[in-house]
Scaffold this motif. Structure first.
Motif, PDB file in Angstrom:
ATOM      1  N   LYS A  84     -23.745  -2.030  -0.508  1.00  0.00           N
ATOM      2  CA  LYS A  84     -23.246  -0.653  -0.654  1.00  0.00           C
ATOM      3  C   LYS A  84     -21.790  -0.638  -1.118  1.00  0.00           C
ATOM      4  O   LYS A  84     -21.323   0.343  -1.683  1.00  0.00           O
ATOM      5  CB  LYS A  84     -23.390   0.114   0.658  1.00  0.00           C
ATOM      6  N   SER A  85     -21.084  -1.750  -0.895  1.00  0.00           N
ATOM      7  CA  SER A  85     -19.695  -1.842  -1.347  1.00  0.00           C
ATOM      8  C   SER A  85     -19.581  -1.727  -2.861  1.00  0.00           C
ATOM      9  O   SER A  85     -18.538  -1.336  -3.383  1.00  0.00           O
ATOM     10  CB  SER A  85     -19.068  -3.161  -0.889  1.00  0.00           C
ATOM     11  N   LEU A  86     -20.660  -2.062  -3.551  1.00  0.00           N
ATOM     12  CA  LEU A  86     -20.632  -1.977  -5.012  1.00  0.00           C
ATOM     13  C   LEU A  86     -20.514  -0.534  -5.514  1.00  0.00           C
ATOM     14  O   LEU A  86     -20.238  -0.305  -6.689  1.00  0.00           O
ATOM     15  CB  LEU A  86     -21.855  -2.665  -5.607  1.00  0.00           C
ATOM     16  N   LEU A  87     -20.685   0.422  -4.624  1.00  0.00           N
ATOM     17  CA  LEU A  87     -20.466   1.821  -5.003  1.00  0.00           C
ATOM     18  C   LEU A  87     -19.005   2.086  -5.370  1.00  0.00           C
ATOM     19  O   LEU A  87     -18.703   3.069  -6.028  1.00  0.00           O
ATOM     20  CB  LEU A  87     -20.897   2.757  -3.863  1.00  0.00           C
ATOM     21  N   VAL A  88     -18.121   1.189  -4.965  1.00  0.00           N
ATOM     22  CA  VAL A  88     -16.709   1.305  -5.311  1.00  0.00           C
ATOM     23  C   VAL A  88     -16.431   0.675  -6.680  1.00  0.00           C
ATOM     24  O   VAL A  88     -15.402   0.936  -7.299  1.00  0.00           O
ATOM     25  CB  VAL A  88     -15.815   0.651  -4.228  1.00  0.00           C
ATOM     26  N   ALA A  89     -17.356  -0.122  -7.179  1.00  0.00           N
ATOM     27  CA  ALA A  89     -17.150  -0.830  -8.446  1.00  0.00           C
ATOM     28  C   ALA A  89     -16.826   0.086  -9.629  1.00  0.00           C
ATOM     29  O   ALA A  89     -15.916  -0.225 -10.407  1.00  0.00           O
ATOM     30  CB  ALA A  89     -18.346  -1.722  -8.763  1.00  0.00           C
ATOM     31  N   PRO A  90     -17.515   1.225  -9.807  1.00  0.00           N
ATOM     32  CA  PRO A  90     -17.136   2.086 -10.942  1.00  0.00           C
ATOM     33  C   PRO A  90     -15.671   2.549 -10.873  1.00  0.00           C
ATOM     34  O   PRO A  90     -14.984   2.606 -11.895  1.00  0.00           O
ATOM     35  CB  PRO A  90     -18.090   3.281 -10.824  1.00  0.00           C
ATOM     36  N   TYR A  91     -15.208   2.841  -9.674  1.00  0.00           N
ATOM     37  CA  TYR A  91     -13.818   3.256  -9.476  1.00  0.00           C
ATOM     38  C   TYR A  91     -12.880   2.108  -9.854  1.00  0.00           C
ATOM     39  O   TYR A  91     -11.908   2.294 -10.608  1.00  0.00           O
ATOM     40  CB  TYR A  91     -13.637   3.649  -8.009  1.00  0.00           C
ATOM     41  N   ALA A  92     -13.173   0.913  -9.360  1.00  0.00           N
ATOM     42  CA  ALA A  92     -12.337  -0.257  -9.641  1.00  0.00           C
ATOM     43  C   ALA A  92     -12.313  -0.575 -11.134  1.00  0.00           C
ATOM     44  O   ALA A  92     -11.242  -0.838 -11.707  1.00  0.00           O
ATOM     45  CB  ALA A  92     -12.843  -1.458  -8.840  1.00  0.00           C
ATOM     46  N   ILE A  93     -13.453  -0.521 -11.766  1.00  0.00           N
ATOM     47  CA  ILE A  93     -13.527  -0.814 -13.208  1.00  0.00           C
ATOM     48  C   ILE A  93     -12.750   0.237 -13.997  1.00  0.00           C
ATOM     49  O   ILE A  93     -11.978  -0.098 -14.905  1.00  0.00           O
ATOM     50  CB  ILE A  93     -14.994  -0.898 -13.667  1.00  0.00           C
ATOM     51  N   TRP A  94     -12.951   1.502 -13.658  1.00  0.00           N
ATOM     52  CA  TRP A  94     -12.252   2.568 -14.378  1.00  0.00           C
ATOM     53  C   TRP A  94     -10.740   2.447 -14.201  1.00  0.00           C
ATOM     54  O   TRP A  94      -9.982   2.697 -15.144  1.00  0.00           O
ATOM     55  CB  TRP A  94     -12.739   3.942 -13.941  1.00  0.00           C
ATOM     56  N   LEU A  95     -10.289   2.063 -13.015  1.00  0.00           N
ATOM     57  CA  LEU A  95      -8.854   1.894 -12.800  1.00  0.00           C
ATOM     58  C   LEU A  95      -8.290   0.749 -13.641  1.00  0.00           C
ATOM     59  O   LEU A  95      -7.150   0.817 -14.096  1.00  0.00           O
ATOM     60  CB  LEU A  95      -8.545   1.688 -11.318  1.00  0.00           C
ATOM     61  N   CYS A  96      -9.089  -0.280 -13.870  1.00  0.00           N
ATOM     62  CA  CYS A  96      -8.648  -1.356 -14.780  1.00  0.00           C
ATOM     63  C   CYS A  96      -8.460  -0.804 -16.184  1.00  0.00           C
ATOM     64  O   CYS A  96      -7.464  -1.109 -16.864  1.00  0.00           O
ATOM     65  CB  CYS A  96      -9.656  -2.498 -14.777  1.00  0.00           C
ATOM     66  N   VAL A  97      -9.395   0.019 -16.629  1.00  0.00           N
ATOM     67  CA  VAL A  97      -9.283   0.649 -17.953  1.00  0.00           C
ATOM     68  C   VAL A  97      -8.063   1.567 -17.990  1.00  0.00           C
ATOM     69  O   VAL A  97      -7.239   1.496 -18.909  1.00  0.00           O
ATOM     70  CB  VAL A  97     -10.565   1.428 -18.316  1.00  0.00           C
ATOM     71  N   ALA A  98      -7.934   2.426 -16.989  1.00  0.00           N
ATOM     72  CA  ALA A  98      -6.820   3.386 -16.947  1.00  0.00           C
ATOM     73  C   ALA A  98      -5.474   2.672 -16.908  1.00  0.00           C
ATOM     74  O   ALA A  98      -4.525   3.081 -17.585  1.00  0.00           O
ATOM     75  CB  ALA A  98      -6.966   4.304 -15.740  1.00  0.00           C
ATOM     76  N   THR A  99      -5.404   1.608 -16.138  1.00  0.00           N
ATOM     77  CA  THR A  99      -4.157   0.845 -16.046  1.00  0.00           C
ATOM     78  C   THR A  99      -3.819   0.212 -17.389  1.00  0.00           C
ATOM     79  O   THR A  99      -2.660   0.216 -17.814  1.00  0.00           O
ATOM     80  CB  THR A  99      -4.259  -0.221 -14.932  1.00  0.00           C
ATOM     81  N   SER A 100      -4.826  -0.295 -18.080  1.00  0.00           N
ATOM     82  CA  SER A 100      -4.566  -0.891 -19.399  1.00  0.00           C
ATOM     83  C   SER A 100      -4.101   0.173 -20.396  1.00  0.00           C
ATOM     84  O   SER A 100      -3.228  -0.085 -21.230  1.00  0.00           O
ATOM     85  CB  SER A 100      -5.809  -1.625 -19.914  1.00  0.00           C
ATOM     86  N   LEU A 101      -4.661   1.371 -20.318  1.00  0.00           N
ATOM     87  CA  LEU A 101      -4.244   2.458 -21.210  1.00  0.00           C
ATOM     88  C   LEU A 101      -2.804   2.869 -20.924  1.00  0.00           C
ATOM     89  O   LEU A 101      -2.006   3.081 -21.842  1.00  0.00           O
ATOM     90  CB  LEU A 101      -5.172   3.672 -21.056  1.00  0.00           C
ATOM     91  N   ASN A 102      -2.474   2.978 -19.635  1.00  0.00           N
ATOM     92  CA  ASN A 102      -1.115   3.349 -19.237  1.00  0.00           C
ATOM     93  C   ASN A 102      -0.126   2.250 -19.659  1.00  0.00           C
ATOM     94  O   ASN A 102       0.966   2.540 -20.160  1.00  0.00           O
ATOM     95  CB  ASN A 102      -1.066   3.577 -17.734  1.00  0.00           C
ATOM     96  N   LEU A 103      -0.512   0.991 -19.467  1.00  0.00           N
ATOM     97  CA  LEU A 103       0.358  -0.119 -19.849  1.00  0.00           C
ATOM     98  C   LEU A 103       0.605  -0.127 -21.353  1.00  0.00           C
ATOM     99  O   LEU A 103       1.734  -0.353 -21.805  1.00  0.00           O
ATOM    100  CB  LEU A 103      -0.244  -1.453 -19.393  1.00  0.00           C
ATOM    101  N   TYR A 104      -0.417   0.122 -22.126  1.00  0.00           N
ATOM    102  CA  TYR A 104      -0.257   0.168 -23.575  1.00  0.00           C
ATOM    103  C   TYR A 104       0.767   1.242 -23.960  1.00  0.00           C
ATOM    104  O   TYR A 104       1.664   1.003 -24.777  1.00  0.00           O
ATOM    105  CB  TYR A 104      -1.591   0.438 -24.257  1.00  0.00           C
ATOM    106  N   ILE A 105       0.629   2.402 -23.364  1.00  0.00           N
ATOM    107  CA  ILE A 105       1.570   3.496 -23.650  1.00  0.00           C
ATOM    108  C   ILE A 105       2.980   3.109 -23.220  1.00  0.00           C
ATOM    109  O   ILE A 105       3.947   3.379 -23.929  1.00  0.00           O
ATOM    110  CB  ILE A 105       1.098   4.809 -22.983  1.00  0.00           C
ATOM    111  N   LEU A 106       3.091   2.444 -22.082  1.00  0.00           N
ATOM    112  CA  LEU A 106       4.383   1.992 -21.595  1.00  0.00           C
ATOM    113  C   LEU A 106       5.032   1.005 -22.576  1.00  0.00           C
ATOM    114  O   LEU A 106       6.221   1.096 -22.880  1.00  0.00           O
ATOM    115  CB  LEU A 106       4.224   1.342 -20.206  1.00  0.00           C
ATOM    116  N   LEU A 107       4.249   0.080 -23.074  1.00  0.00           N
ATOM    117  CA  LEU A 107       4.787  -0.973 -23.952  1.00  0.00           C
ATOM    118  C   LEU A 107       5.066  -0.505 -25.375  1.00  0.00           C
ATOM    119  O   LEU A 107       5.965  -1.032 -26.039  1.00  0.00           O
ATOM    120  CB  LEU A 107       3.807  -2.148 -23.998  1.00  0.00           C
ATOM    121  N   TYR A 108       4.316   0.467 -25.877  1.00  0.00           N
ATOM    122  CA  TYR A 108       4.406   0.826 -27.299  1.00  0.00           C
ATOM    123  C   TYR A 108       4.997   2.212 -27.563  1.00  0.00           C
ATOM    124  O   TYR A 108       4.873   2.729 -28.659  1.00  0.00           O
ATOM    125  CB  TYR A 108       3.025   0.687 -27.951  1.00  0.00           C
ATOM    126  N   ASN A 109       5.674   2.758 -26.571  1.00  0.00           N
ATOM    127  CA  ASN A 109       6.340   4.049 -26.775  1.00  0.00           C
ATOM    128  C   ASN A 109       7.773   4.002 -26.256  1.00  0.00           C
ATOM    129  O   ASN A 109       8.192   3.198 -25.556  1.00  0.00           O
ATOM    130  CB  ASN A 109       5.562   5.168 -26.068  1.00  0.00           C
TER     131      ASN A 109
END
Length: 153
Positions: free
Chosen positions: A128-153
């Motif tokens: 049942k812990s895998l129910l948190v996996a979509p949240y964890a995966i999405w946060l990896c995506v969101a963090t990468s998007l935020n980092l890209y904006i941080l580095l290239y702006n």
């Protein structure tokens, strides 16, 4: 029956967080400031965000219902409350205040907390812990998007 009631309580709170976050970001993704940012080439189209967050919050609500039913404690509510605050505050920090670095730090903290949920209670909730996996995966995506904006702006 108790789990169903808990599910609806967490669902209400989680979708409330999405609503509050939406209010705090105002027209964030449609503002001139955001439109002019250099965004990551892997930035998904706008509709993906709504679909992802809906899925995440339904799964997280089920997870929280099982977790709280199994380990009723103030610690669980405390962790959930911190997750709630970090989740909604990113919208205000990033879109409203344009604080890209602080938004990135916020996402890192939120990611650590969500991964903590995933790992710390795995022995208790098992699969049942895998129910948190979509949240964890999405946060990896969101963090990468935020980092890209941080580095290239």
């Amino acid at each position: 029956m108790k789990k169903i009631g808990l599910f609806f309580i967490f669902l209400f709170i989680n979708f409330g967080a999405l609503g509050i976050g939406r209010l705090l970001m105002e027209n964030g993704p449609l503002t001139e400031w955001y439109m002019e940012l250099n965004k990551a080439p892997w930035t998904p189209p706008g509709w993906v965000f709504g679909t992802a967050w809906t899925t995440i919050m339904v799964c997280f609500s089920v997870y929280m219902a099982f977790l709280y039913d199994t380990l009723t404690s103030n610690r669980i509510w405390g962790l959930f409350a911190v997750q709630f605050l970090l989740n909604i505050s990113w919208n205000f920090i990033f879109f409203n205040q344009h604080l890209i670095t602080l938004g990135f730090i916020n996402l890192i903290l939120l990611s650590f907390l969500v991964f903590y949920f995933l790992i710390a209670f795995f022995n208790t909730l098992k699969i049942k812990s895998l129910l948190v996996a979509p949240y964890a995966i999405w946060l990896c995506v969101a963090t990468s998007l935020n980092l890209y904006i941080l580095l290239y702006n």
